[in-house]
Design a protein around this motif. Structure first.
Motif, PDB file in Angstrom:
ATOM      1  N   PRO A  31       0.788  -1.235   0.000  1.00  0.00           N
ATOM      2  CA  PRO A  31       0.000   0.000   0.000  1.00  0.00           C
ATOM      3  C   PRO A  31       0.822   1.288   0.000  1.00  0.00           C
ATOM      4  CG  PRO A  31      -0.040  -1.039   2.165  1.00  0.00           C
ATOM      5  CD  PRO A  31       0.592  -2.025   1.223  1.00  0.00           C
ATOM      6  N   SER A  32       2.094   1.229   0.400  1.00  0.00           N
ATOM      7  CA  SER A  32       2.920   2.439   0.420  1.00  0.00           C
ATOM      8  C   SER A  32       3.677   2.655  -0.885  1.00  0.00           C
ATOM      9  CB  SER A  32       3.908   2.387   1.593  1.00  0.00           C
ATOM     10  OG  SER A  32       3.213   2.386   2.824  1.00  0.00           O
ATOM     11  N   TRP A  33       3.419   1.790  -1.862  1.00  0.00           N
ATOM     12  CA  TRP A  33       4.024   1.933  -3.182  1.00  0.00           C
ATOM     13  C   TRP A  33       3.007   2.565  -4.132  1.00  0.00           C
ATOM     14  CZ3 TRP A  33       8.898  -0.241  -4.811  1.00  0.00           C
ATOM     15  CH2 TRP A  33       9.592  -0.906  -3.792  1.00  0.00           C
ATOM     16  N   ASN A  34       3.420   3.569  -4.863  1.00  0.00           N
ATOM     17  CA  ASN A  34       2.554   4.142  -5.886  1.00  0.00           C
ATOM     18  C   ASN A  34       2.436   3.168  -7.055  1.00  0.00           C
ATOM     19  OD1 ASN A  34       2.058   6.645  -4.598  1.00  0.00           O
ATOM     20  ND2 ASN A  34       4.031   7.431  -5.290  1.00  0.00           N
ATOM     21  N   GLU A  35       1.293   3.224  -7.718  1.00  0.00           N
ATOM     22  CA  GLU A  35       1.126   2.404  -8.907  1.00  0.00           C
ATOM     23  C   GLU A  35       2.130   2.861  -9.961  1.00  0.00           C
ATOM     24  OE1 GLU A  35      -0.770  -0.200  -8.949  1.00  0.00           O
ATOM     25  OE2 GLU A  35      -1.581   0.239  -6.950  1.00  0.00           O
ATOM     26  N   GLY A  36       2.787   1.908 -10.598  1.00  0.00           N
ATOM     27  CA  GLY A  36       3.789   2.252 -11.597  1.00  0.00           C
ATOM     28  C   GLY A  36       4.639   1.056 -11.939  1.00  0.00           C
ATOM     29  N   PRO A  37       5.654   1.253 -12.760  1.00  0.00           N
ATOM     30  CA  PRO A  37       6.449   0.120 -13.254  1.00  0.00           C
ATOM     31  C   PRO A  37       7.202  -0.642 -12.171  1.00  0.00           C
ATOM     32  CG  PRO A  37       7.413   2.232 -13.914  1.00  0.00           C
ATOM     33  CD  PRO A  37       6.065   2.525 -13.379  1.00  0.00           C
ATOM     34  N   ARG A  38       7.636   0.044 -11.086  1.00  0.00           N
ATOM     35  CA  ARG A  38       8.380  -0.665 -10.042  1.00  0.00           C
ATOM     36  C   ARG A  38       7.464  -1.598  -9.249  1.00  0.00           C
ATOM     37  NH1 ARG A  38      10.693   2.554 -13.157  1.00  0.00           N
ATOM     38  NH2 ARG A  38       9.875   4.365 -12.074  1.00  0.00           N
ATOM     39  N   LYS A  39       6.324  -1.098  -8.839  1.00  0.00           N
ATOM     40  CA  LYS A  39       5.370  -1.938  -8.119  1.00  0.00           C
ATOM     41  C   LYS A  39       4.895  -3.078  -9.015  1.00  0.00           C
ATOM     42  CE  LYS A  39       1.090  -1.682  -5.408  1.00  0.00           C
ATOM     43  NZ  LYS A  39       0.086  -0.758  -4.798  1.00  0.00           N
ATOM     44  N   ALA A  40       4.631  -2.775 -10.269  1.00  0.00           N
ATOM     45  CA  ALA A  40       4.170  -3.797 -11.209  1.00  0.00           C
ATOM     46  C   ALA A  40       5.232  -4.880 -11.399  1.00  0.00           C
ATOM     47  CB  ALA A  40       3.820  -3.149 -12.547  1.00  0.00           C
ATOM     48  N   ALA A  41       6.504  -4.479 -11.422  1.00  0.00           N
ATOM     49  CA  ALA A  41       7.592  -5.446 -11.607  1.00  0.00           C
ATOM     50  C   ALA A  41       7.668  -6.413 -10.429  1.00  0.00           C
ATOM     51  CB  ALA A  41       8.917  -4.709 -11.777  1.00  0.00           C
ATOM     52  N   ILE A  42       7.462  -5.895  -9.224  1.00  0.00           N
ATOM     53  CA  ILE A  42       7.488  -6.749  -8.032  1.00  0.00           C
ATOM     54  C   ILE A  42       6.348  -7.754  -8.074  1.00  0.00           C
ATOM     55  CG2 ILE A  42       7.211  -6.766  -5.526  1.00  0.00           C
ATOM     56  CD1 ILE A  42       8.522  -3.962  -5.518  1.00  0.00           C
ATOM     57  N   LEU A  43       5.142  -7.261  -8.336  1.00  0.00           N
ATOM     58  CA  LEU A  43       3.967  -8.140  -8.353  1.00  0.00           C
ATOM     59  C   LEU A  43       4.081  -9.205  -9.436  1.00  0.00           C
ATOM     60  CD1 LEU A  43       1.195  -5.422  -7.835  1.00  0.00           C
ATOM     61  CD2 LEU A  43       2.115  -6.995  -6.122  1.00  0.00           C
ATOM     62  N   ALA A  44       4.575  -8.802 -10.617  1.00  0.00           N
ATOM     63  CA  ALA A  44       4.703  -9.751 -11.720  1.00  0.00           C
ATOM     64  C   ALA A  44       5.760 -10.805 -11.404  1.00  0.00           C
ATOM     65  CB  ALA A  44       5.065  -9.005 -13.001  1.00  0.00           C
ATOM     66  N   PHE A  45       6.860 -10.386 -10.804  1.00  0.00           N
ATOM     67  CA  PHE A  45       7.932 -11.315 -10.452  1.00  0.00           C
ATOM     68  C   PHE A  45       7.444 -12.360  -9.454  1.00  0.00           C
ATOM     69  CE2 PHE A  45      11.138 -12.287  -7.186  1.00  0.00           C
ATOM     70  CZ  PHE A  45      12.025 -13.041  -7.951  1.00  0.00           C
ATOM     71  N   VAL A  46       6.741 -11.922  -8.434  1.00  0.00           N
ATOM     72  CA  VAL A  46       6.247 -12.850  -7.416  1.00  0.00           C
ATOM     73  C   VAL A  46       5.230 -13.801  -8.027  1.00  0.00           C
ATOM     74  CG1 VAL A  46       4.921 -13.034  -5.281  1.00  0.00           C
ATOM     75  CG2 VAL A  46       6.763 -11.352  -5.469  1.00  0.00           C
ATOM     76  N   GLU A  47       4.361 -13.290  -8.874  1.00  0.00           N
ATOM     77  CA  GLU A  47       3.337 -14.150  -9.471  1.00  0.00           C
ATOM     78  C   GLU A  47       3.954 -15.252 -10.326  1.00  0.00           C
ATOM     79  OE1 GLU A  47      -0.733 -13.897 -12.192  1.00  0.00           O
ATOM     80  OE2 GLU A  47       0.485 -12.097 -11.864  1.00  0.00           O
ATOM     81  N   LYS A  48       4.914 -14.893 -11.167  1.00  0.00           N
ATOM     82  CA  LYS A  48       5.450 -15.902 -12.088  1.00  0.00           C
ATOM     83  C   LYS A  48       6.404 -16.884 -11.422  1.00  0.00           C
ATOM     84  CE  LYS A  48       8.929 -12.743 -14.034  1.00  0.00           C
ATOM     85  NZ  LYS A  48       9.297 -12.018 -15.275  1.00  0.00           N
ATOM     86  N   THR A  49       6.999 -16.493 -10.291  1.00  0.00           N
ATOM     87  CA  THR A  49       7.910 -17.431  -9.615  1.00  0.00           C
ATOM     88  C   THR A  49       7.203 -18.309  -8.587  1.00  0.00           C
ATOM     89  OG1 THR A  49       8.505 -15.692  -8.013  1.00  0.00           O
ATOM     90  CG2 THR A  49       9.971 -15.994  -9.919  1.00  0.00           C
ATOM     91  N   THR A  50       5.966 -17.974  -8.256  1.00  0.00           N
ATOM     92  CA  THR A  50       5.247 -18.752  -7.235  1.00  0.00           C
ATOM     93  C   THR A  50       4.014 -19.465  -7.774  1.00  0.00           C
ATOM     94  OG1 THR A  50       3.923 -16.817  -6.560  1.00  0.00           O
ATOM     95  CG2 THR A  50       6.027 -17.167  -5.420  1.00  0.00           C
TER      96      THR A  50
END
Length: 338
Positions: A31-50
C-alpha cells in the motif's frame, strides 16, 4: 409519509461499501508503493515465480531474496547508523582515555570535527571500530548495542533509529515472505551490530543476517565459556564480498536482490547471472523533503555515504535492473509518515 426502510437500506449500503473498501485495501500487499512500473515489476515477479505451471515457477526452497540494509531498508544519512553508534561510544569511553583528547582520529570525534574525521579515512575508521567493538564478549557487545538502540535518536527525525526504516521495504519483505521467500540481509554493516534489532524491525531472524565481522575467540573466563571480540577484521561484506558472503552463508544464488549503492553492484550482478526469472532493484534517494537526495547519479549531490554513481545508473538501465525512485514510487517513506 417517509419510508422507514430507507435509512436502514442506506445504512446497510454504507456498511457494504466500507467493507468493499477495506477488502480493496487489504488486497494490496504494497500500500505504500505508488502504482507504476516498479510496483508492477514486483507483483509480476512474485506471481510468475510462485505460480505452479508457470515456466518461471521456483520451489519455495530456492526462493531467496537478499537486501542491503543501510540506505535500502533504513535511512543512512546524515551518516551510517553504525557510525553514529561509534561516535557515541567514543564519547562515552573518553573519560577512561584522556589521551584521546590529543590523538586522532579520537580527537576529531570528541571535537565534532567532521573534516578531520573524514581525513582519517578507512584506517581511522577501522581504529575507531576496534576501540568501540572489540575487547568484550559477544554477549556484552549485544547488550551495549541493544541499550543504544533503545535510547539513541536520529538527529533530523528525532525518532529511534529502528523507526527510521522505509515502510515500503518493510511491506516488501512481508509480501515476499508471505509468498514463500526467505529474506536475508546482506550488508556492509557489522553483523553483530544489526542482529539485535533485525527480527523486531524487519521480521528477519539473526541467522539470516550477513554482514562484516571482526574475529572472535573462545575463552574460559571465571569458569564460563565466552566468545571474546578481538581487534582484528574477519570479513568485509561489501562490494565483491557480498556474493562471497551469500555463497558462504546461504549457499544459493538469490532470485531477487535489493540495494541502493555502488557497494551493492556485485550482489545484483551475481543475482542477475542466474537462470530463470530474476529481480534486481536499487533504491535511488531523490526526495530531500521526506528523506534525503544524493547520488551523484542524475545530478543529485555527491555523498560520502551510500554513493550511487552515474555508471551504476547506466548499468541498471542497460541491464534492466529496476531503479526505485523514492519521490515517485513511494507514497509513504517512514512508518511515522502520515
Amino acid at each position: 409519509m417517509k419510508n422507514p426502510r430507507v435509512p436502514q437500506f442506506l445504512a446497510a449500503a454504507m456498511v457494504a461499501f466500507a467493507a468493499l473498501a477495506a477488502d480493496s485495501r487489504a488486497a494490496d500487499p504494497l500500500p505504500s508503493w505508488n502504482e507504476g512500473p516498479r510496483k508492477a515489476a514486483i507483483l509480476a515477479f512474485v506471481e510468475k515465480t510462485t505460480t505452479e505451471g508457470s515456466p518461471d515457477y521456483t520451489p519455495p526452497a530456492d526462493r531467496i531474496a537478499t537486501f542491503d540494509n543501510d540506505g535500502t531498508l533504513w535511512t543512512e544519512h546524515p551518516m551510517y547508523t553504525q557510525m553514529a553508534f561509534v561516535i557515541d561510544r567514543i564519547k562515552t569511553l573518553a573519560a577512561e582515555h584522556p589521551e584521546w583528547k590529543t590523538q586522532q582520529p579520537y580527537q576529531a570525534v570528541l571535537e565534532n570535527d567532521h573534516k578531520a574525521l573524514a581525513a582519517a579515512g578507512e584506517k581511522g575508521l577501522i581504529e575507531l571500530l576496534m576501540a568501540t567493538h572489540a575487547g568484550m564478549t559477544t554477549t556484552e557487545f549485544e547488550q551495549i548495542v541493544t541499550d543504544w538502540f533503545a535510547t539513541a535518536r536520529h538527529p533530523r527525525f528525532q525518532r529511534p533509529y529502528t523507526e527510521c526504516v522505509f515502510q515500503p521495504m518493510v511491506e516488501l519483505l512481508a509480501y515476499l515472505r508471505a509468498n514463500g521467500f526467505k529474506t536475508y540481509i546482506v550488508s556492509g554493516g557489522g553483523i553483530e551490530f544489526m542482529r539485535p534489532m533485525t527480527l523486531q524491525v524487519y521480521g528477519i531472524p539473526s541467522e539470516q543476517v550477513i554482514g562484516s565481522s571482526i574475529k572472535t575467540q573462545f575463552e574460559i573466563r571465571d569458569g564460563k565459556p565466552v566468545l571474546m571480540r578481538l581487534p582484528e577484521v574477519n570479513f568485509i561484506d561489501d562490494k565483491e564480498g557480498k556474493p562471497v558472503g551469500i555463497n558462504q552463508f546461504i549457499g544459493k544464488r538469490p532470485l531477487a536482490a535489493f540495494g541502493n549503492s555502488a557497494g551493492d553492484r556485485q550482489m545484483l550482478q551475481w543475482t542477475a547471472a542466474g537462470q530463470g526469472a530474476r529481480l534486481m532493484m536499487l533504491v535511488f534517494h531523490d526526495d530531500a523533503t521526506r528523506e534525503y537526495a544524493y547520488g551523484p547519479a542524475d545530478g543529485q549531490p555527491k555523498s560520502l555515504f551510500g554513493a550511487f554513481p552515474q555508471d551504476l545508473m547506466d548499468e541498471a538501465n542497460t541491464q534492466g535492473w529496476q531503479v526505485i525512485r523514492m519521490k515517485d514510487d513511494w507514497s509513504r517513506v517512514f512508518p511515522f509518515d502520515k
